[in-house]
Design an enzyme around this catalytic site. Structure first.
Site, PDB file in Angstrom:
ATOM      1  N   SER A 142      11.527   6.169  15.299  1.00  0.00           N
ATOM      2  CA  SER A 142      10.341   5.828  16.091  1.00  0.00           C
ATOM      3  C   SER A 142      10.808   5.185  17.386  1.00  0.00           C
ATOM      4  O   SER A 142      11.139   4.000  17.395  1.00  0.00           O
ATOM      5  CB  SER A 142       9.477   4.818  15.324  1.00  0.00           C
ATOM      6  OG  SER A 142       9.115   5.323  14.057  1.00  0.00           O
ATOM      7  N   LEU A 143      10.837   5.949  18.460  1.00  0.00           N
ATOM      8  CA  LEU A 143      11.375   5.387  19.706  1.00  0.00           C
ATOM      9  C   LEU A 143      10.274   4.781  20.577  1.00  0.00           C
ATOM     10  O   LEU A 143      10.431   3.690  21.105  1.00  0.00           O
ATOM     11  CB  LEU A 143      12.165   6.458  20.465  1.00  0.00           C
ATOM     12  CG  LEU A 143      13.268   5.922  21.374  1.00  0.00           C
ATOM     13  CD1 LEU A 143      14.273   5.075  20.617  1.00  0.00           C
ATOM     14  CD2 LEU A 143      13.976   7.063  22.085  1.00  0.00           C
ATOM     15  N   HIS A 144       9.180   5.490  20.756  1.00  0.00           N
ATOM     16  CA  HIS A 144       7.968   4.979  21.423  1.00  0.00           C
ATOM     17  C   HIS A 144       8.072   4.670  22.901  1.00  0.00           C
ATOM     18  O   HIS A 144       7.080   4.235  23.501  1.00  0.00           O
ATOM     19  CB  HIS A 144       7.415   3.733  20.723  1.00  0.00           C
ATOM     20  CG  HIS A 144       7.123   3.949  19.294  1.00  0.00           C
ATOM     21  ND1 HIS A 144       6.451   5.050  18.831  1.00  0.00           N
ATOM     22  CD2 HIS A 144       7.437   3.216  18.198  1.00  0.00           C
ATOM     23  CE1 HIS A 144       6.351   4.972  17.514  1.00  0.00           C
ATOM     24  NE2 HIS A 144       6.953   3.884  17.107  1.00  0.00           N
ATOM     25  N   CYS A 201       0.653  -1.603  15.817  1.00  0.00           N
ATOM     26  CA  CYS A 201       0.666  -1.337  14.375  1.00  0.00           C
ATOM     27  C   CYS A 201      -0.010  -2.472  13.606  1.00  0.00           C
ATOM     28  O   CYS A 201       0.359  -3.641  13.772  1.00  0.00           O
ATOM     29  CB  CYS A 201       2.127  -1.183  13.930  1.00  0.00           C
ATOM     30  SG  CYS A 201       2.334  -1.056  12.153  1.00  0.00           S
ATOM     31  N   GLY A 228       6.263  -1.751   6.577  1.00  0.00           N
ATOM     32  CA  GLY A 228       7.617  -2.299   6.571  1.00  0.00           C
ATOM     33  C   GLY A 228       8.665  -1.428   7.232  1.00  0.00           C
ATOM     34  O   GLY A 228       8.450  -0.256   7.507  1.00  0.00           O
ATOM     35  N   GLU A 229       9.805  -2.056   7.497  1.00  0.00           N
ATOM     36  CA  GLU A 229      10.920  -1.381   8.154  1.00  0.00           C
ATOM     37  C   GLU A 229      12.023  -1.181   7.103  1.00  0.00           C
ATOM     38  O   GLU A 229      12.724  -2.123   6.728  1.00  0.00           O
ATOM     39  CB  GLU A 229      11.406  -2.255   9.320  1.00  0.00           C
ATOM     40  CG  GLU A 229      12.681  -1.808   9.956  1.00  0.00           C
ATOM     41  CD  GLU A 229      12.771  -0.297  10.220  1.00  0.00           C
ATOM     42  OE1 GLU A 229      11.849   0.283  10.805  1.00  0.00           O
ATOM     43  OE2 GLU A 229      13.788   0.297   9.805  1.00  0.00           O
ATOM     44  N   GLU A 271       0.817  -1.215   0.000  1.00  0.00           N
ATOM     45  CA  GLU A 271       0.000   0.000   0.000  1.00  0.00           C
ATOM     46  C   GLU A 271       0.848   1.261   0.000  1.00  0.00           C
ATOM     47  O   GLU A 271       1.986   1.255   0.452  1.00  0.00           O
ATOM     48  CB  GLU A 271      -0.883   0.035   1.267  1.00  0.00           C
ATOM     49  CG  GLU A 271      -1.869  -1.097   1.307  1.00  0.00           C
ATOM     50  CD  GLU A 271      -2.731  -1.103   2.560  1.00  0.00           C
ATOM     51  OE1 GLU A 271      -3.891  -1.503   2.461  1.00  0.00           O
ATOM     52  OE2 GLU A 271      -2.251  -0.709   3.624  1.00  0.00           O
ATOM     53  N   CYS A 274      -1.213   6.393   9.688  1.00  0.00           N
ATOM     54  CA  CYS A 274      -0.054   5.667  10.224  1.00  0.00           C
ATOM     55  C   CYS A 274      -0.501   4.420  10.965  1.00  0.00           C
ATOM     56  O   CYS A 274      -1.348   4.499  11.855  1.00  0.00           O
ATOM     57  CB  CYS A 274       0.664   6.521  11.268  1.00  0.00           C
ATOM     58  SG  CYS A 274       1.785   7.708  10.601  1.00  0.00           S
ATOM     59  N   ASN A 284      -3.710   5.572  16.056  1.00  0.00           N
ATOM     60  CA  ASN A 284      -4.855   5.318  15.170  1.00  0.00           C
ATOM     61  C   ASN A 284      -5.377   3.907  15.395  1.00  0.00           C
ATOM     62  O   ASN A 284      -4.627   2.945  15.273  1.00  0.00           O
ATOM     63  CB  ASN A 284      -4.427   5.473  13.704  1.00  0.00           C
ATOM     64  CG  ASN A 284      -4.030   6.894  13.394  1.00  0.00           C
ATOM     65  OD1 ASN A 284      -4.755   7.836  13.696  1.00  0.00           O
ATOM     66  ND2 ASN A 284      -2.843   7.067  12.823  1.00  0.00           N
TER      67      ASN A 284
HETATM   68  N1  SAH Z   1       8.718   0.797  10.234  1.00  0.00           N
HETATM   69  C1  SAH Z   1       8.973   2.192  10.250  1.00  0.00           C
HETATM   70  C2  SAH Z   1       8.161   2.966   9.258  1.00  0.00           C
HETATM   71  C3  SAH Z   1       6.722   2.596   9.097  1.00  0.00           C
HETATM   72  S1  SAH Z   1       5.691   2.866  10.501  1.00  0.00           S
HETATM   73  C4  SAH Z   1       8.797   2.747  11.648  1.00  0.00           C
HETATM   74  O1  SAH Z   1       8.290   2.039  12.512  1.00  0.00           O
HETATM   75  O2  SAH Z   1       9.209   3.885  11.860  1.00  0.00           O
HETATM   76  C5  SAH Z   1       5.539   4.637  10.471  1.00  0.00           C
HETATM   77  C6  SAH Z   1       5.082   5.250  11.795  1.00  0.00           C
HETATM   78  O3  SAH Z   1       3.740   4.865  12.081  1.00  0.00           O
HETATM   79  C7  SAH Z   1       5.905   4.807  12.984  1.00  0.00           C
HETATM   80  O4  SAH Z   1       6.407   5.910  13.696  1.00  0.00           O
HETATM   81  C8  SAH Z   1       4.897   4.042  13.817  1.00  0.00           C
HETATM   82  O5  SAH Z   1       5.155   4.153  15.151  1.00  0.00           O
HETATM   83  C9  SAH Z   1       3.607   4.686  13.475  1.00  0.00           C
HETATM   84  N2  SAH Z   1       2.449   3.845  13.796  1.00  0.00           N
HETATM   85  C10 SAH Z   1       2.335   2.514  13.664  1.00  0.00           C
HETATM   86  N3  SAH Z   1       1.098   2.106  14.026  1.00  0.00           N
HETATM   87  C11 SAH Z   1       0.425   3.213  14.406  1.00  0.00           C
HETATM   88  C12 SAH Z   1      -0.917   3.461  14.828  1.00  0.00           C
HETATM   89  N4  SAH Z   1      -1.799   2.475  14.926  1.00  0.00           N
HETATM   90  N5  SAH Z   1      -1.265   4.720  15.119  1.00  0.00           N
HETATM   91  C13 SAH Z   1      -0.392   5.736  14.972  1.00  0.00           C
HETATM   92  N6  SAH Z   1       0.874   5.567  14.542  1.00  0.00           N
HETATM   93  C14 SAH Z   1       1.284   4.326  14.251  1.00  0.00           C
HETATM   94 FE1  SF4 Z   2       6.926  -2.417  11.342  1.00  0.00          FE
HETATM   95 FE2  SF4 Z   2       7.011   0.244  11.752  1.00  0.00          FE
HETATM   96 FE3  SF4 Z   2       4.698  -1.143  12.065  1.00  0.00          FE
HETATM   97 FE4  SF4 Z   2       6.659  -1.476  13.821  1.00  0.00          FE
HETATM   98  S1  SF4 Z   2       5.534   0.428  13.429  1.00  0.00           S
HETATM   99  S2  SF4 Z   2       5.467  -3.139  12.850  1.00  0.00           S
HETATM  100  S3  SF4 Z   2       8.465  -1.297  12.533  1.00  0.00           S
HETATM  101  S4  SF4 Z   2       5.827  -0.855  10.157  1.00  0.00           S
END
Ligand code: SAH
Ligand code: SF4
Length: 342
Positions: free
Chosen positions: A214-216, A116, A159-160, A89, A333, A290
């Site tokens: 993306s540290l979280h 995610c 994806g990463e 996508e 996201c 989200n």
């Molecule tokens: N894998 C990479 C890039 C794709 S994810 C990464 O993790 O950075 C892109 C961003 O979307 C990341 O910062 C992730 O934390 C955020 N993300 C993933 N699931 C989410 C959700 N349900 N709501 C809001 N942000 C989310």
């Molecule tokens: Fe993969 Fe980024 Fe989603 Fe984590 S947030 S599962 S690294 S796409």
């Protein structure tokens, strides 16, 4: 007639290695990357016989099918079927004059982040450079833009990217190439969950694209709860790589932090988070979570999001809240999981 699977993907070739000599090669590059042709018949200034010959050997498109899902806010999610039947996508996001596309680097993702939807899917496969570029080209075509009108690309889809380094690097090269998409590197952002080896590699590339981390969580315990693969690298190791990247590039780093109710949104976590970034130039994007079906999380209430942001600001971290777009079609996201919107 050769099957598409047996043909050489044109977008996978370095621009200098496109077929044709000198002038002809330049014409082909312009059709692909400046004019966004998706059919051989469009390339009217190339001799017909030559087009027929190339059409046998090479393919232009990487998709057998594309389904667009327009959101009420103007963004559009594209669901692509790849030649092997797998799906991925991308999301097109127009905002005033700025046109951005968020592309995927994989089918699914192996990192398995609990918040995610892509992580929940598991890992399908890496995307090729051609498949990443074609997401940009297709979105431009569908939106009736010349490819170069898309000025911003974010690798924040499925994806990463730093676990698919080689292909991502090739795709970036074609995006930056003056005969390719001719993009400014500052308008390309690569978002990573924090793979130290990949961050060191990015520092070496010298491509000047932006890094988003993306540290979280500010502490390993919380981080490992929500990013199951995080035990492989501690926050200290990730930050060491980030400091190296900063020392080498002097480029500001974007931080992403998805706020999850009761998990990583406590006041103390905001204060602890700020400590990691002393001496670095950063900008924090707080992302309200989200929702997606079956997710084991809840989003942080708005008041706490604003408080978390205020604490970071007090600690000297420039912070903004990224209110998401495309939620209604599952394009925001972390909602990308190949589902058709309800
Ligand atoms: N894998 C990479 C890039 C794709 S994810 C990464 O993790 O950075 C892109 C961003 O979307 C990341 O910062 C992730 O934390 C955020 N993300 C993933 N699931 C989410 C959700 N349900 N709501 C809001 N942000 C989310
Ligand atoms: Fe993969 Fe980024 Fe989603 Fe984590 S947030 S599962 S690294 S796409």
């Amino acid at each position: 007639m050769a099957l598409p699977q047996d043909q050489i993907p044109l977008l996978a070739l370095p621009i200098e290695e496109l077929p044709g000599q000198g002038y002809r090669r330049g014409q082909l590059a312009a059709w692909l990357y400046a004019k966004g042709a998706r059919q051989w018949d469009e390339m009217t200034d190339l001799p017909k016989a030559l087009r027929a010959e190339w059409a046998e050997q090479y393919r232009i498109s990487e998709f057998t099918e594309v389904a667009p899902f327009p959101s009420q806010d103007g963004s559009v999610k594209y669901l692509f079927t790849l030649l092997d039947g797998q799906k991925t996508e991308a999301v097109y996001m127009p905002y005033l004059n700025r046109k951005t596309i968020c592309i995927s680097s994989m089918v699914g993702c192996p990192a398995g982040c609990t918040f995610c939807a892509t992580g929940r899917m598991g890992f399908g496969r890496n995307l090729t450079a051609a498949e990443m570029l074609d997401q940009v080209l297709f979105a431009a075509y569908h939106q009736q833009h010349a490819p170069r009108e898309i000025r911003n690309v974010v690798l924040m889809g499925m994806g990463e990217p730093l676990l698919n380094l080689e292909n991502v690097f090739k795709a970036l090269e074609r995006m930056l190439h003056p005969e390719g998409l001719a993009m400014s590197p500052r308008r390309i952002t690569l978002s990573t969950v924090g793979i130290p080896r990949g961050i060191y590699k990015m520092a070496e590339w010298g491509l000047e694209v932006r890094l988003a981390l993306s540290l979280h969580a500010p502490d390993d315990e919380t981080r490992q709860r929500i990013i199951p693969t995080a035990h492989r690298y501690s926050i200290a190791e990730i930050m060491e790589a980030v400091r190296h990247y900063y020392a080498k590039t002097k480029r500001r780093i974007t931080l992403e932090y998805t706020l999850l109710k009761g998990v990583n949104d406590h006041d103390w976590q905001a204060r602890a988070l700020a400590q990691h970034f002393r001496g670095l130039s950063v900008h924090m994007n707080l992302i309200p979570w989200n929702p997606w079906e079956g997710a084991p999380h809840q989003g942080t209430p708005r008041a706490q999001i604003l408080k978390f942001a205020a604490i970071l600001e007090q600690q000297g971290i420039p912070t903004s809240v990224r209110w998401s777009r495309g939620r209604d079609v599952g394009a925001a996201c972390g909602q990308l999981a190949l589902k058709q919107p309800a």
